[in-house]
Design a protein around this motif. Sequence first.
Motif, short mmCIF file in Angstrom:
data_model
loop_
_atom_site.label_atom_id
_atom_site.label_comp_id
_atom_site.label_asym_id
_atom_site.label_seq_id
_atom_site.Cartn_x
_atom_site.Cartn_y
_atom_site.Cartn_z
N LEU A 141 42.96 36.22 -91.02
CA LEU A 141 43.04 35.89 -92.40
C LEU A 141 43.37 34.21 -92.78
O LEU A 141 42.82 33.44 -93.50
N GLU A 142 44.40 33.85 -91.85
CA GLU A 142 44.96 32.86 -91.91
C GLU A 142 43.73 31.63 -91.40
O GLU A 142 43.99 30.57 -92.04
N SER A 143 42.95 31.98 -90.64
CA SER A 143 41.99 31.06 -90.25
C SER A 143 40.73 30.89 -91.23
O SER A 143 39.85 30.20 -90.96
N GLY A 144 40.94 31.75 -92.58
CA GLY A 144 39.86 31.62 -93.42
C GLY A 144 38.58 32.73 -93.37
O GLY A 144 37.75 32.41 -94.05
N GLU A 145 38.61 33.59 -92.51
CA GLU A 145 37.78 34.67 -92.00
C GLU A 145 37.61 35.72 -93.37
O GLU A 145 38.73 35.84 -94.17
N SER A 146 36.25 36.07 -93.79
CA SER A 146 36.28 36.93 -95.14
C SER A 146 36.66 38.20 -94.73
O SER A 146 36.60 38.82 -93.74
N ASP A 147 37.07 38.87 -95.77
CA ASP A 147 37.45 40.23 -95.86
C ASP A 147 36.35 41.12 -95.08
O ASP A 147 36.97 42.16 -94.26
N ARG A 148 35.26 41.09 -95.39
CA ARG A 148 34.39 41.96 -94.74
C ARG A 148 34.24 42.07 -93.35
O ARG A 148 33.99 42.91 -92.60
N VAL A 149 34.19 40.51 -92.78
CA VAL A 149 34.18 40.38 -91.54
C VAL A 149 35.53 41.05 -90.67
O VAL A 149 35.47 41.76 -89.67
N ILE A 150 36.54 40.78 -91.36
CA ILE A 150 37.84 41.07 -90.82
C ILE A 150 37.85 42.89 -90.88
O ILE A 150 38.05 43.36 -89.80
N ALA A 151 37.59 43.30 -91.79
CA ALA A 151 37.04 44.75 -91.81
C ALA A 151 36.39 45.43 -90.80
O ALA A 151 36.64 46.41 -90.05
N GLU A 152 35.37 44.82 -90.66
CA GLU A 152 34.39 45.25 -89.61
C GLU A 152 34.92 45.05 -88.13
O GLU A 152 34.68 45.88 -87.14
N LEU A 153 35.49 43.93 -87.91
CA LEU A 153 36.14 43.56 -86.62
C LEU A 153 37.38 44.69 -86.40
O LEU A 153 37.41 45.22 -85.04
N LYS A 163 44.52 45.46 -97.76
CA LYS A 163 45.73 45.25 -98.86
C LYS A 163 46.99 45.06 -98.37
O LYS A 163 47.79 44.33 -98.77
N ARG A 164 47.27 45.76 -97.30
CA ARG A 164 48.50 45.69 -96.48
C ARG A 164 48.80 44.03 -96.09
O ARG A 164 49.92 43.96 -95.57
N TYR A 165 47.91 43.04 -96.19
CA TYR A 165 48.21 41.76 -95.66
C TYR A 165 48.25 40.93 -97.09
O TYR A 165 47.96 39.68 -97.00
N ALA A 166 48.65 41.48 -98.41
CA ALA A 166 49.07 40.89 -99.46
C ALA A 166 49.84 39.78 -99.21
O ALA A 166 49.89 38.69 -99.65
N HIS A 167 50.93 40.01 -98.43
CA HIS A 167 51.87 38.87 -98.19
C HIS A 167 51.24 37.53 -97.50
O HIS A 167 51.69 36.62 -97.59
N VAL A 168 50.39 37.81 -96.67
CA VAL A 168 49.67 36.69 -96.30
C VAL A 168 48.91 36.02 -97.07
O VAL A 168 48.72 34.89 -97.02
N ARG A 169 48.12 36.88 -97.88
CA ARG A 169 47.28 36.33 -98.94
C ARG A 169 48.09 35.32 -99.93
O ARG A 169 47.65 34.41 -100.44
N ASN A 170 49.35 35.90 -100.38
CA ASN A 170 50.19 35.31 -101.28
C ASN A 170 50.56 33.89 -100.37
O ASN A 170 50.50 32.82 -101.19
N LYS A 171 50.78 33.90 -99.08
CA LYS A 171 51.30 32.74 -98.49
C LYS A 171 49.99 31.61 -98.54
O LYS A 171 50.27 30.44 -98.81
N LEU A 172 48.74 32.16 -98.33
CA LEU A 172 47.50 31.16 -98.31
C LEU A 172 47.35 30.60 -99.62
O LEU A 172 47.02 29.55 -99.95
N LYS A 173 47.68 31.57 -100.76
CA LYS A 173 47.20 30.98 -101.99
C LYS A 173 48.17 30.10 -102.51
O LYS A 173 48.08 29.01 -103.06
N ILE A 174 49.42 30.19 -102.16
CA ILE A 174 50.71 29.08 -102.41
C ILE A 174 50.15 27.65 -101.63
O ILE A 174 50.21 26.73 -102.26
N SER A 175 49.59 28.13 -100.34
CA SER A 175 49.28 26.78 -99.71
C SER A 175 48.11 26.11 -100.08
O SER A 175 48.06 24.85 -100.34
#
Length: 191
Positions: A141-153, A163-175
């Motif tokens: 997620l932090e490296s910018g990979e798409s949700d679809r690719v992450i789910a498949e991997l 959805k459990r990675y919401a805290h990471v997404r919020n950090k990325l949004k702030i950045s």
Amino acid sequence: PLFLAVLLIPYTGCRRGEILGILRKNVDLSVPGIFLEKQIRRVPGGKKLDDLKTDSSVRFVPMTKKLSALIEAHMASQPKIKKIVNGKVKEVYPEYLFCHPSGEPYHPDSMKKVTKRIMEKADITHLTPHELRHTYATLLLESGESDRVIAELMGHSSLAMLKRYAHVRNKLKISSVNRLEEHIEGSKKEE
């Protein structure tokens, strides 16, 4: 041998049972990657080779070149076991990538124990194999990979699992918003 198995978790996002269920024939060093189709799971009184959790769990997991080299060295150093082939005793490589010298796969709890010992040596207070799996998803997620690719991997059956990675997404949004502000402020100075 289980040190390498534990190392696979944060580099592939595989579940511990998936790693222990990897057969040597499912490792492709030319690509490099691993085709996951089975798992070793806990059952009352022991362990069992079983199908994966869901259809989406059956997947190809790519490996880095460095990880592939470690796997190749591991496979080359695995001792052969005696097995009856066509009625004759032959020395062959074990079926499983990670197994006891007898060729029997490890119990999933072994991964937990080895992970705990590794973390203690690294002076990390608490990190489980499952948390290492989440580390893989977080880094993607932090490296910018798409949700679809992450789910498949990860072998998730739906994007909802992310959805459990919401805290990471919020950090990325702030950045992202902070970079926007820097860009706007930088543009004002140029005028």
